[in-house]
Design an enzyme around this catalytic site. Structure first.
Site, PDB file in Angstrom:
ATOM      1  N   SER A   1       0.938  -1.146  -0.317  1.00 53.01           N
ATOM      2  CA  SER A   1       0.541  -0.223  -0.405  1.00 53.01           C
ATOM      3  C   SER A   1       0.755   1.550  -0.061  1.00 53.01           C
ATOM      4  O   SER A   1       1.892   0.855   0.737  1.00 53.01           O
ATOM      5  CB  SER A   1      -0.570  -0.093   1.154  1.00 53.01           C
ATOM      6  OG  SER A   1      -1.404   0.827   1.692  1.00 53.01           O
TER       7      SER A   1
ATOM      8  N   TYR B   1      -2.526  -1.185  10.824  1.00 51.30           N
ATOM      9  CA  TYR B   1      -2.454  -1.560   9.782  1.00 51.30           C
ATOM     10  C   TYR B   1      -1.239  -1.154   8.889  1.00 51.30           C
ATOM     11  O   TYR B   1      -0.476  -1.960   8.304  1.00 51.30           O
ATOM     12  CB  TYR B   1      -4.142  -0.989   8.960  1.00 51.30           C
ATOM     13  CG  TYR B   1      -3.402  -1.344   7.224  1.00 51.30           C
ATOM     14  CD1 TYR B   1      -3.335   0.194   6.706  1.00 51.30           C
ATOM     15  CD2 TYR B   1      -4.228  -2.223   6.352  1.00 51.30           C
ATOM     16  CE1 TYR B   1      -3.359  -0.344   5.275  1.00 51.30           C
ATOM     17  CE2 TYR B   1      -3.706  -2.441   5.886  1.00 51.30           C
ATOM     18  CZ  TYR B   1      -4.016  -1.483   4.697  1.00 51.30           C
ATOM     19  OH  TYR B   1      -3.813  -1.889   3.268  1.00 51.30           O
TER      20      TYR B   1
ATOM     21  N   LYS C   1       1.780  -4.008   6.681  1.00 50.03           N
ATOM     22  CA  LYS C   1       2.338  -3.603   5.347  1.00 50.03           C
ATOM     23  C   LYS C   1       4.302  -3.457   5.639  1.00 50.03           C
ATOM     24  O   LYS C   1       4.680  -3.498   4.647  1.00 50.03           O
ATOM     25  CB  LYS C   1       1.437  -2.521   4.935  1.00 50.03           C
ATOM     26  CG  LYS C   1       0.115  -2.787   4.638  1.00 50.03           C
ATOM     27  CD  LYS C   1      -0.378  -4.415   3.290  1.00 50.03           C
ATOM     28  CE  LYS C   1      -1.568  -4.244   3.285  1.00 50.03           C
ATOM     29  NZ  LYS C   1      -2.061  -5.372   2.938  1.00 50.03           N
TER      30      LYS C   1
HETATM   31  C1  WQD Z   1     -10.031   9.142  -0.085  1.00 48.53           C
HETATM   32  C2  WQD Z   1     -10.092  10.410   0.620  1.00 48.53           C
HETATM   33  C3  WQD Z   1     -10.414  11.465   2.952  1.00 48.53           C
HETATM   34  C4  WQD Z   1     -14.808   8.910   3.389  1.00 48.53           C
HETATM   35  C5  WQD Z   1      -7.472   3.924   1.828  1.00 48.53           C
HETATM   36  C6  WQD Z   1      -7.221   2.897   2.094  1.00 48.53           C
HETATM   37  C7  WQD Z   1      -5.448   2.648   2.711  1.00 48.53           C
HETATM   38  C8  WQD Z   1      -4.192   2.607   1.438  1.00 48.53           C
HETATM   39  C9  WQD Z   1      -5.143   3.344   0.722  1.00 48.53           C
HETATM   40  C10 WQD Z   1      -4.472   0.205   0.694  1.00 48.53           C
HETATM   41  C11 WQD Z   1      -9.299  11.405   2.224  1.00 48.53           C
HETATM   42  C12 WQD Z   1     -11.527  11.711   2.253  1.00 48.53           C
HETATM   43  C13 WQD Z   1     -13.653   9.014   2.751  1.00 48.53           C
HETATM   44  C14 WQD Z   1     -15.461   9.942   3.702  1.00 48.53           C
HETATM   45  C15 WQD Z   1     -14.099  11.526   2.999  1.00 48.53           C
HETATM   46  N1  WQD Z   1      -4.844   1.175   0.904  1.00 48.53           N
HETATM   47  N2  WQD Z   1     -13.027  10.805   2.474  1.00 48.53           N
HETATM   48  N3  WQD Z   1     -14.731  11.194   3.324  1.00 48.53           N
HETATM   49  O1  WQD Z   1      -7.975   7.007   3.451  1.00 48.53           O
HETATM   50  O2  WQD Z   1      -6.778   7.714   1.047  1.00 48.53           O
HETATM   51  O3  WQD Z   1      -6.701   5.314   2.227  1.00 48.53           O
HETATM   52  O4  WQD Z   1      -6.310   4.130   0.230  1.00 48.53           O
HETATM   53  O5  WQD Z   1      -3.967  -0.550   1.377  1.00 48.53           O
HETATM   54  O6  WQD Z   1      -5.383   1.316   3.343  1.00 48.53           O
HETATM   55  O7  WQD Z   1      -7.463   3.593   3.692  1.00 48.53           O
HETATM   56  O8  WQD Z   1      -9.227   6.434   1.230  1.00 48.53           O
HETATM   57  O9  WQD Z   1     -11.405   6.511   0.421  1.00 48.53           O
HETATM   58  O10 WQD Z   1     -10.886   6.369   3.177  1.00 48.53           O
HETATM   59  O11 WQD Z   1     -10.027   8.619   1.669  1.00 48.53           O
HETATM   60  O12 WQD Z   1     -13.738  13.237   2.779  1.00 48.53           O
HETATM   61  O13 WQD Z   1     -16.624   9.540   4.161  1.00 48.53           O
HETATM   62  O14 WQD Z   1     -11.422  11.076   0.849  1.00 48.53           O
HETATM   63  O15 WQD Z   1     -10.753  12.677   3.746  1.00 48.53           O
HETATM   64  O16 WQD Z   1      -8.998  12.575   1.556  1.00 48.53           O
HETATM   65  P1  WQD Z   1      -7.570   6.325   2.142  1.00 48.53           P
HETATM   66  P2  WQD Z   1      -9.929   6.612   2.374  1.00 48.53           P
END
Ligand code: WQD
Length: 344
Positions: free
Chosen positions: A126, A151, A155
């Site tokens: 990741s 988590y 990784k």
């Molecule tokens: C994306 C953006 C939030 C939800 C994920 C996985 C992580 C890794 C990378 C695999 C952020 C914003 C989110 C919401 C929001 N993948 N958001 N409102 O945090 O980049 O990480 O992908 O390993 O494990 O968790 O992805 O989709 O949670 O958030 O504003 O209800 O959307 O702040 O900027 P993230 P995400």
């Protein structure tokens, strides 16, 4: 026909990878303990490819079960290892669940592959290992930052375990560091099936689009970005799945330059939360209800990939746009909310 084991093969990325492996003629054996997936995904895979993978519901935390699995399937040519717990917030509350599941399973699988004269291993890693990288886009040489969650630490430790093992065994490995996988298979037969309230942006958006969620909370708009909201690299899950098959074939063909190789898998383009919302509104033709709230703990401002190495060395690049990925996610959401087989 080479036999490939896909752990977590009924999960979001795993199931799409099984489809691409079968499309390339591989015999696939899926291991999945169904803790975060549904057995119905097997039928979805079969509806797409016409082939139902061999399925084993063993729990990879059971060392004896892993040993007997690899004794039964002693002709395995390679393993693609997705199976892991992956909820960042949950890992903070229950770290030992993550260390046992994500690292215990990895060690038991590697112990079986270590016995082989030749073994090929693809590890689902990741971009979270980079933390908040100083410079964008993020390359494989970008320094690893201290993990922001158990988590993310699993990784990082997982990568270190693999790095140590390839030095003293016949295992060849490729670490694939994903950015943000989204979307669903164009057939509409498989896609993301989050359990409970989605933590990730895109499934929350599509559920809000279906009226299952009142409105999206946008976690902060005071970041130093194009519009104040966080920037990520949203990659279509089918593009991501195809990269796994290419990486595996590279190992099977012995084209890897080192026993351990690392590739960032993204589009190379960053998109803000508001841009993702705009893409949804364009493909769905409807406004998305959302409100700006405070930042989410642990979020990095920006993370998108430098894809030069994957493009030139793997010969792989993404083909789907953000809108195409959002369109596939939206179609999938509409399907699962109207199909009796998914009635929850
Ligand atoms: C994306 C953006 C939030 C939800 C994920 C996985 C992580 C890794 C990378 C695999 C952020 C914003 C989110 C919401 C929001 N993948 N958001 N409102 O945090 O980049 O990480 O992908 O390993 O494990 O968790 O992805 O989709 O949670 O958030 O504003 O209800 O959307 O702040 O900027 P993230 P995400």
């Amino acid at each position: 026909m080479s036999k490939i084991v896909v752990t977590g093969g009924l999960g979001f990325i795993g199931s799409h990878t099984v489809v691409e492996l079968q499309n390339q003629g591989f015999e696939v054996v899926v291991i999945d303990n169904l803790s975060n997936s549904s057995i119905g995904v097997l039928d979805g895979i079969e509806r797409i490819t016409g082939k139902k993978p061999i399925f084993s519901a063993i729990d990879l935390r059971e060392k004896l079960a892993v040993q007997s699995f690899f004794m039964e399937h002693n002709d395995v040519a390679g393993v693609i290892h997705f199976a892991a717990s992956k909820a960042v917030g949950e890992s903070v509350k229950n770290p030992l669940l993550y260390y046992e599941n994500n690292l215990g399973a990895l060690v038991y699988i590697l112990q079986e592959l270590e016995k082989k004269k030749e073994a090929h291993f693809i590890f689902s890693s990741s971009c979270t290992v980079y933390g908040q990288a100083e410079v964008m886009p993020i390359a494989e040489t970008t320094p690893i930052q201290p993990a922001l969650s158990p988590y993310g630490n699993t990784k990082q430790i997982g990568e270190e375990i693999i790095s140590d093992v390839v030095k003293v065994s016949a295992i060849n490995a490729i670490l694939l560091r994903y950015f943000n996988p989204i979307g669903a298979h164009p057939s509409g037969e498989i896609g993301e099936l989050p359990i409970g309230v989605p933590q990730n942006l895109v499934p929350f958006i599509t559920q809000a689009g279906m009226g299952l969620r009142a409105e999206l909370s946008v976690y902060g708009n005071d970041y130093p970005t194009v519009d104040g909201t966080c920037v990520r690299d949203y990659i279509h899950v089918v593009d991501l799945a195809k990269a796994h098959v290419i990486a595996l074939q590279r190992l099977l063909d012995k084209k890897n330059a080192e026993p351990l190789e690392i590739f960032n898998l993204g589009t190379g383009t960053g998109s803000s939360v508001l841009e993702v919302i705009a893409a949804f509104e364009k493909v769905s033709g409807q406004k998305l209800p959302y409100k700006i709230v405070e930042r989410r703990e642990g979020d990095v401002t920006s993370a998108y990939a430098n894809t030069d190495k994957a493009n030139t060395v793997l010969g792989w690049k993404t083909v789907s746009t953000l809108e195409e990925a959002m369109d596939s996610a939206w179609k999938w959401e509409q399907k699962i909310r109207t199909s009796p087989e998914f009635a929850s």
